[in-house]
Motif scaffolding. Sequence first.
Motif, PDB file in Angstrom:
ATOM      1  N   GLU A   1       0.071   3.213  -2.165  1.00 27.26           N
ATOM      2  CA  GLU A   1       1.120   2.268  -2.551  1.00 27.26           C
ATOM      3  C   GLU A   1       1.905   1.726  -1.353  1.00 27.26           C
ATOM      4  O   GLU A   1       2.806   0.910  -1.521  1.00 27.26           O
ATOM      5  CB  GLU A   1       2.087   2.941  -3.536  1.00 27.26           C
ATOM      6  N   ASN A   2       1.561   2.179  -0.164  1.00 27.20           N
ATOM      7  CA  ASN A   2       2.236   1.710   1.050  1.00 27.20           C
ATOM      8  C   ASN A   2       1.375   0.613   1.684  1.00 27.20           C
ATOM      9  O   ASN A   2       0.585   0.863   2.591  1.00 27.20           O
ATOM     10  CB  ASN A   2       2.476   2.868   2.019  1.00 27.20           C
TER      11      ASN A   2
ATOM     12  N   ILE B   1       8.532   2.868  -2.531  1.00 27.29           N
ATOM     13  CA  ILE B   1       7.372   3.626  -2.034  1.00 27.29           C
ATOM     14  C   ILE B   1       7.756   5.100  -2.034  1.00 27.29           C
ATOM     15  O   ILE B   1       8.579   5.536  -1.229  1.00 27.29           O
ATOM     16  CB  ILE B   1       6.966   3.173  -0.614  1.00 27.29           C
TER      17      ILE B   1
ATOM     18  N   GLN C   1       6.338   8.031  -1.143  1.00 27.55           N
ATOM     19  CA  GLN C   1       5.298   8.686  -0.356  1.00 27.55           C
ATOM     20  C   GLN C   1       5.732  10.061   0.130  1.00 27.55           C
ATOM     21  O   GLN C   1       4.958  11.001   0.095  1.00 27.55           O
ATOM     22  CB  GLN C   1       4.965   7.789   0.845  1.00 27.55           C
TER      23      GLN C   1
ATOM     24  N   MET D   1      11.629   4.288   2.609  1.00 26.89           N
ATOM     25  CA  MET D   1      10.485   3.992   1.741  1.00 26.89           C
ATOM     26  C   MET D   1      10.910   3.986   0.277  1.00 26.89           C
ATOM     27  O   MET D   1      10.513   3.091  -0.480  1.00 26.89           O
ATOM     28  CB  MET D   1       9.344   4.995   1.985  1.00 26.89           C
TER      29      MET D   1
END
Length: 166
Positions: free
Chosen positions: A130-131, A29, A31, A24
């Motif tokens: 944001e994913n 990303i 996360q 990610m």
Amino acid sequence: MIRIGSVTDIDSILGVTKSCARHMKSQGIFQWNKHYPDKNSFINDAKKKELFVFVEDESIVACISLCNEMDKVYKSVKWNTKNHNNLYVHRLAVHPNFQKKGIGKSLMDYAEKFGKKNQYISIRLDTFSENKRNLKFYESRGYKRLEEIYFPKQSKFPFYCYELIL
């Protein structure tokens, strides 16, 4: 094959989640990080028999936690169902080498069947705003986006709460 996870699976699971975090990050990303997902969360899930793993060729390649207790961060969310008998999905991870093969779909199919079989009224979860791939994934399955919550140790960006009424 999906089976219940155990404490002895934790190191393999952490290998999966760390690979996911690196993958990610390579896509911009942010996360997951050193704070989450953490070993203790998986140990607690295993002890409560809420941890499930996807095994391929005798190796754990994915995991999901199906919990029946509401995390404190969810208490302020205006859910579409009463806060009673809900199933919470946490820590869904598919090793990057096994992504785009339907394993995440299989785990969510399993979660939804599990929820119906055990007479939960809904399935609740959160995913990182944001994913975009995750957002599309859950929305395509009929999950309704509700409110935002924040995990400051993970990101300045919100996480969106989702619910599917069973």
